[in-house]
Design a protein around this motif. Sequence first.
Motif, PDB file in Angstrom:
ATOM      1  N   GLN B  85       0.808  -1.213   0.000  1.00  0.00           N
ATOM      2  CA  GLN B  85       0.000   0.000   0.000  1.00  0.00           C
ATOM      3  C   GLN B  85       0.849   1.274   0.000  1.00  0.00           C
ATOM      4  N   THR B  86       2.146   1.106  -0.070  1.00  0.00           N
ATOM      5  CA  THR B  86       3.024   2.254  -0.295  1.00  0.00           C
ATOM      6  C   THR B  86       2.691   2.825  -1.670  1.00  0.00           C
ATOM      7  N   SER B  87       2.311   4.104  -1.681  1.00  0.00           N
ATOM      8  CA  SER B  87       1.815   4.679  -2.930  1.00  0.00           C
ATOM      9  C   SER B  87       1.591   6.172  -2.720  1.00  0.00           C
ATOM     10  N   VAL B  88       1.187   6.830  -3.783  1.00  0.00           N
ATOM     11  CA  VAL B  88       0.696   8.201  -3.682  1.00  0.00           C
ATOM     12  C   VAL B  88      -0.819   8.149  -3.868  1.00  0.00           C
ATOM     13  N   TYR B  89      -1.517   8.745  -2.923  1.00  0.00           N
ATOM     14  CA  TYR B  89      -2.978   8.691  -2.916  1.00  0.00           C
ATOM     15  C   TYR B  89      -3.541  10.057  -3.297  1.00  0.00           C
ATOM     16  N   PHE B  90      -4.462  10.032  -4.254  1.00  0.00           N
ATOM     17  CA  PHE B  90      -5.095  11.256  -4.706  1.00  0.00           C
ATOM     18  C   PHE B  90      -6.594  11.200  -4.456  1.00  0.00           C
ATOM     19  N   CYS B  91      -7.082  12.303  -3.981  1.00  0.00           N
ATOM     20  CA  CYS B  91      -8.510  12.510  -3.863  1.00  0.00           C
ATOM     21  C   CYS B  91      -8.962  13.333  -5.068  1.00  0.00           C
ATOM     22  N   ALA B  92     -10.158  13.061  -5.555  1.00  0.00           N
ATOM     23  CA  ALA B  92     -10.717  13.847  -6.652  1.00  0.00           C
ATOM     24  C   ALA B  92     -12.179  14.131  -6.355  1.00  0.00           C
ATOM     25  N   ILE B  93     -12.679  15.203  -6.932  1.00  0.00           N
ATOM     26  CA  ILE B  93     -14.081  15.552  -6.771  1.00  0.00           C
ATOM     27  C   ILE B  93     -14.698  15.828  -8.130  1.00  0.00           C
ATOM     28  N   SER B  94     -16.010  15.665  -8.185  1.00  0.00           N
ATOM     29  CA  SER B  94     -16.722  15.923  -9.429  1.00  0.00           C
ATOM     30  C   SER B  94     -18.120  16.413  -9.092  1.00  0.00           C
ATOM     31  N   GLU B  95     -18.588  17.327  -9.895  1.00  0.00           N
ATOM     32  CA  GLU B  95     -19.922  17.864  -9.674  1.00  0.00           C
ATOM     33  C   GLU B  95     -20.998  16.870 -10.088  1.00  0.00           C
ATOM     34  N   LYS B  96     -20.664  16.075 -11.115  1.00  0.00           N
ATOM     35  CA  LYS B  96     -21.615  15.115 -11.641  1.00  0.00           C
ATOM     36  C   LYS B  96     -20.983  13.742 -11.680  1.00  0.00           C
ATOM     37  N   SER B  97     -21.798  12.738 -11.769  1.00  0.00           N
ATOM     38  CA  SER B  97     -21.282  11.374 -11.863  1.00  0.00           C
ATOM     39  C   SER B  97     -20.953  11.051 -13.315  1.00  0.00           C
ATOM     40  N   GLY B  98     -20.396   9.871 -13.504  1.00  0.00           N
ATOM     41  CA  GLY B  98     -20.139   9.403 -14.859  1.00  0.00           C
ATOM     42  C   GLY B  98     -18.903  10.023 -15.445  1.00  0.00           C
ATOM     43  N   PRO B  99     -18.968  10.451 -16.675  1.00  0.00           N
ATOM     44  CA  PRO B  99     -17.756  10.804 -17.415  1.00  0.00           C
ATOM     45  C   PRO B  99     -17.307  12.243 -17.232  1.00  0.00           C
ATOM     46  N   TYR B 100     -17.821  12.948 -16.333  1.00  0.00           N
ATOM     47  CA  TYR B 100     -17.504  14.370 -16.236  1.00  0.00           C
ATOM     48  C   TYR B 100     -16.158  14.591 -15.587  1.00  0.00           C
ATOM     49  N   GLU B 101     -15.627  15.783 -15.847  1.00  0.00           N
ATOM     50  CA  GLU B 101     -14.272  16.048 -15.388  1.00  0.00           C
ATOM     51  C   GLU B 101     -14.185  15.964 -13.873  1.00  0.00           C
ATOM     52  N   GLN B 102     -13.026  15.499 -13.433  1.00  0.00           N
ATOM     53  CA  GLN B 102     -12.723  15.407 -12.022  1.00  0.00           C
ATOM     54  C   GLN B 102     -11.568  16.350 -11.709  1.00  0.00           C
ATOM     55  N   TYR B 103     -11.592  16.875 -10.511  1.00  0.00           N
ATOM     56  CA  TYR B 103     -10.551  17.787 -10.055  1.00  0.00           C
ATOM     57  C   TYR B 103      -9.820  17.127  -8.898  1.00  0.00           C
ATOM     58  N   PHE B 104      -8.506  17.217  -8.955  1.00  0.00           N
ATOM     59  CA  PHE B 104      -7.668  16.436  -8.050  1.00  0.00           C
ATOM     60  C   PHE B 104      -7.026  17.285  -6.959  1.00  0.00           C
ATOM     61  N   GLY B 105      -6.860  16.640  -5.813  1.00  0.00           N
ATOM     62  CA  GLY B 105      -6.086  17.232  -4.740  1.00  0.00           C
ATOM     63  C   GLY B 105      -4.603  17.066  -4.976  1.00  0.00           C
ATOM     64  N   PRO B 106      -3.769  17.570  -4.047  1.00  0.00           N
ATOM     65  CA  PRO B 106      -2.318  17.561  -4.233  1.00  0.00           C
ATOM     66  C   PRO B 106      -1.666  16.216  -3.956  1.00  0.00           C
ATOM     67  N   GLY B 107      -2.398  15.278  -3.353  1.00  0.00           N
ATOM     68  CA  GLY B 107      -1.846  13.956  -3.110  1.00  0.00           C
ATOM     69  C   GLY B 107      -1.248  13.786  -1.733  1.00  0.00           C
ATOM     70  N   THR B 108      -1.228  12.530  -1.290  1.00  0.00           N
ATOM     71  CA  THR B 108      -0.564  12.118  -0.049  1.00  0.00           C
ATOM     72  C   THR B 108       0.405  10.996  -0.388  1.00  0.00           C
ATOM     73  N   ARG B 109       1.658  11.199  -0.037  1.00  0.00           N
ATOM     74  CA  ARG B 109       2.655  10.149  -0.259  1.00  0.00           C
ATOM     75  C   ARG B 109       2.755   9.304   0.994  1.00  0.00           C
ATOM     76  N   LEU B 110       2.372   8.034   0.882  1.00  0.00           N
ATOM     77  CA  LEU B 110       2.370   7.115   2.025  1.00  0.00           C
ATOM     78  C   LEU B 110       3.434   6.052   1.829  1.00  0.00           C
ATOM     79  N   THR B 111       4.262   5.897   2.843  1.00  0.00           N
ATOM     80  CA  THR B 111       5.274   4.854   2.824  1.00  0.00           C
ATOM     81  C   THR B 111       5.021   3.923   3.990  1.00  0.00           C
ATOM     82  N   VAL B 112       4.892   2.631   3.694  1.00  0.00           N
ATOM     83  CA  VAL B 112       4.686   1.621   4.729  1.00  0.00           C
ATOM     84  C   VAL B 112       5.962   0.794   4.838  1.00  0.00           C
ATOM     85  N   THR B 113       6.577   0.841   6.011  1.00  0.00           N
ATOM     86  CA  THR B 113       7.874   0.154   6.195  1.00  0.00           C
ATOM     87  C   THR B 113       7.714  -1.180   6.914  1.00  0.00           C
TER      88      THR B 113
END
Lengths: 113, 113
Positions: B85-113
């Motif tokens: 699960q070490t990865s970069v995690y992004f959140c996104a939001i959208s006004e509508k469901s389906g194929p509409y554009e999504q806007y992304f957050g800056p990301g969280t870099r998670l490292t599991v040791t």
Amino acid sequence: AQSVTQPDIHITVSEGASLELRCNYSYGATPYLFWYVQSPGQGLQLLLKYFSGDTLVQGIKGFEAEFKRSQSSFNLRKPSVHWSDAAEYFCAVGNQAGTALIFGKGTTLSVSS
Amino acid sequence: DAGITQSPRHKVTETGTPVTLRCHQTENHRYMYWYRQDPGHGLRLIHYSYGVKDTDKGEVSDGYSVSRSKTEDFLLTLESATSSQTSVYFCAISEKSGPYEQYFGPGTRLTVT
């Protein structure tokens, strides 16, 4: 199933030269297509989108993309690349019934001086 | 830029510990998404939400849970973190469901040791 292929993992272009990044999609009906750009350490920013209508769409930062149904392609172009365009570019596809976008694996663009 | 923040931005944790990542939006968008980004895989959907208390699984949901008690917040929990699960995690939001554009957050870099 929907899928997106970006055939080029890494491309290097000279500053001032033209750019074309390739994107091929697999989807039965008319797709909804997007290009995003990700600068290092940043989130994804929407460059442009295609839903319907004119097959040549204009986006931000001087980018454009052309939808070609016969080739299942949605290639991104820019006539003159700037050093600040160095980033990773993602093509994505969605459909009317879908809940999220399907992303390609990305193309990294390097710009040489 | 869309008002999306993610916290923390960086986290290092040990295998087996629980981890919660937070996504906060100020756009009042109904749809929120969690993706993970890994080299060679692009972005893959983990979970998404279509309203308060309404969530569903994405492509890579095993080992993750989500909650949404308010429109503006969408939490991603790793119940017992693993190195995969070490990865970069992004959140996104959208006004509508389906194929509409999504806007992304800056990301969280998670490292599991």
